[in-house]
Design an enzyme around this catalytic site. Structure first.
Site, mmCIF file in Angstrom:
data_model
loop_
_atom_site.group_PDB
_atom_site.id
_atom_site.type_symbol
_atom_site.label_atom_id
_atom_site.label_comp_id
_atom_site.label_asym_id
_atom_site.label_seq_id
_atom_site.Cartn_x
_atom_site.Cartn_y
_atom_site.Cartn_z
ATOM 1 N N GLU A 9 0.847 -1.090 -0.228
ATOM 2 C CA GLU A 9 0.051 0.070 -0.057
ATOM 3 C C GLU A 9 0.807 1.129 0.035
ATOM 4 O OE1 GLU A 9 -2.646 1.564 -0.533
ATOM 5 O OE2 GLU A 9 -3.843 1.789 0.890
ATOM 6 N N ASP A 10 0.500 2.442 -0.507
ATOM 7 C CA ASP A 10 1.256 3.532 -0.579
ATOM 8 C C ASP A 10 1.296 4.169 0.825
ATOM 9 O OD1 ASP A 10 -1.461 4.323 -0.664
ATOM 10 O OD2 ASP A 10 -1.617 5.484 -2.178
ATOM 11 N N ASP B 188 -3.219 5.941 7.061
ATOM 12 C CA ASP B 188 -3.646 7.059 7.677
ATOM 13 C C ASP B 188 -4.470 6.459 9.039
ATOM 14 O OD1 ASP B 188 -4.235 9.750 8.664
ATOM 15 O OD2 ASP B 188 -5.581 9.984 6.920
ATOM 16 N N PHE C 228 -1.222 16.125 3.824
ATOM 17 C CA PHE C 228 -1.454 15.499 2.843
ATOM 18 C C PHE C 228 -0.557 15.652 1.577
ATOM 19 C CE2 PHE C 228 -3.847 14.253 -0.932
ATOM 20 C CZ PHE C 228 -4.843 13.456 -0.551
ATOM 21 N N ARG D 91 0.330 11.834 -9.503
ATOM 22 C CA ARG D 91 0.757 10.358 -9.266
ATOM 23 C C ARG D 91 2.027 10.388 -10.040
ATOM 24 N NH1 ARG D 91 -3.388 7.526 -7.085
ATOM 25 N NH2 ARG D 91 -5.734 7.817 -8.063
HETATM 26 P P1 XMP Z 1 -6.672 5.171 5.741
HETATM 27 O O1 XMP Z 1 -7.066 6.244 6.467
HETATM 28 O O2 XMP Z 1 -7.769 4.137 5.246
HETATM 29 O O3 XMP Z 1 -6.138 5.692 4.332
HETATM 30 O O4 XMP Z 1 -5.655 4.603 6.485
HETATM 31 C C1 XMP Z 1 -5.222 5.051 3.578
HETATM 32 C C2 XMP Z 1 -5.743 5.438 2.297
HETATM 33 O O5 XMP Z 1 -6.196 6.833 1.992
HETATM 34 C C3 XMP Z 1 -5.368 7.659 1.023
HETATM 35 N N1 XMP Z 1 -4.549 8.532 1.809
HETATM 36 C C4 XMP Z 1 -3.893 9.661 0.948
HETATM 37 N N2 XMP Z 1 -3.724 9.371 -0.234
HETATM 38 N N3 XMP Z 1 -2.186 11.465 0.413
HETATM 39 C C5 XMP Z 1 -2.812 10.659 -0.870
HETATM 40 O O6 XMP Z 1 -2.848 10.890 -2.071
HETATM 41 C C6 XMP Z 1 -2.304 11.325 1.361
HETATM 42 O O7 XMP Z 1 -1.613 12.144 2.251
HETATM 43 C C7 XMP Z 1 -3.170 10.363 1.803
HETATM 44 N N4 XMP Z 1 -3.642 9.909 3.119
HETATM 45 C C8 XMP Z 1 -4.233 8.724 2.859
HETATM 46 C C9 XMP Z 1 -4.501 6.521 0.556
HETATM 47 O O8 XMP Z 1 -5.064 6.052 -0.679
HETATM 48 C C10 XMP Z 1 -4.606 5.309 1.270
HETATM 49 O O9 XMP Z 1 -4.948 4.010 0.531
HETATM 50 MG MG MG Z 2 -4.461 4.052 -1.636
#
Ligand code: XMP
Ligand code: MG
Length: 211
Positions: free
Chosen positions: A133-134, A137, A183, A196
């Site tokens: 995963e990227d 959060d 962000f 991206r």
């Molecule tokens: P959760 O809250 O599910 O969030 O842990 C993870 C997903 O939310 C996206 N995400 C981001 N995408 N910049 C982004 O482009 C950010 O700073 C960011 N923070 C969360 C991400 O797709 C991830 O899968």
């Molecule tokens: Mg994602």
């Protein structure tokens, strides 16, 4: 001024000012994005260096494993997974397979909607699986997928490039960088579909983010 980082063997803690390699010039935001991007947080060189170390960590953790299914979360994880899996195949004796899932919790916003939409899912009974995963959060995306995928697999681990480091209830085995709670975009990560393709991780200006 960016902080110079020389050791990538453990999760790198990234300060607000950002990081660069010793021999990299002070990174600048490309002109076409100057109105939207505040600064470069993690340079291309730092990402490359940390991915080599992550591939070695993954190789060591999956000792005695012959085959690994690398399960990539789209779209954000695309470049990270592509570079990580190729490095793994170069450095390790593990044979890799690749699968994808498309998943979204943000839509066009900069805060999580709290609802994770899943598009397709396969099962990997009896396999060794690495979920890629990227960014993590709140942990909702990862815990949703772990709940669905980790059933009946032989060995399941999770790898993320970035961790925003808030308290949460999800297990992540490999973390590239811990970043401040801001962000970010670039290297697969987007805001409203943009950024991206950038080779580095950048900070999006607050004024352009919709809440
Ligand atoms: P959760 O809250 O599910 O969030 O842990 C993870 C997903 O939310 C996206 N995400 C981001 N995408 N910049 C982004 O482009 C950010 O700073 C960011 N923070 C969360 C991400 O797709 C991830 O899968
Ligand atoms: Mg994602």
């Amino acid at each position: 001024m960016h902080k110079v980082v020389t050791n990538f063997s453990k999760t790198v803690i990234v300060p607000e000012c950002g990081i660069k390699l010793k021999n990299e010039p002070e990174p600048v935001v490309r002109k076409k994005y100057e109105k939207e991007i505040d600064r470069v947080l993690i340079t291309k060189g730092c990402i490359e260096a940390r991915i080599v170390a992550l591939a070695k960590e993954i190789d060591a953790a999956f000792k005695n494993v012959n085959e690994l299914v690398c399960f990539v979360i789209l779209k954000g994880g695309m470049f990270f997974a592509a570079d990580l899996i190729r490095t793994l195949d170069e450095l390790s004796d593990i044979r890799t397979k690749i699968d994808f899932i498309r998943c979204s919790s943000y839509g066009d916003r900069s805060t999580s909607s709290g609802k994770v939409d899943l598009y397709t899912i396969d099962k990997f009974e009896g396999e060794n699986v690495l979920l890629i995963e990227d960014i993590v959060d709140t942990g909702k995306t990862l815990s949703t997928l772990q709940g669905l995928l980790a059933k009946n697999v032989k060995n399941f681990k999770t790898c993320v490039l970035l961790d925003k480091g808030i308290a949460r209830d999800v297990k992540v085995d490999f973390i590239g960088f811990r970043i401040p709670k801001i962000f970010v975009g670039g290297y697969g990560l987007d805001y409203a579909g943009y950024y991206r393709g950038l080779p580095e991780i950048v900070v999006i200006k607050k004024e352009i983010l919709k809440k």
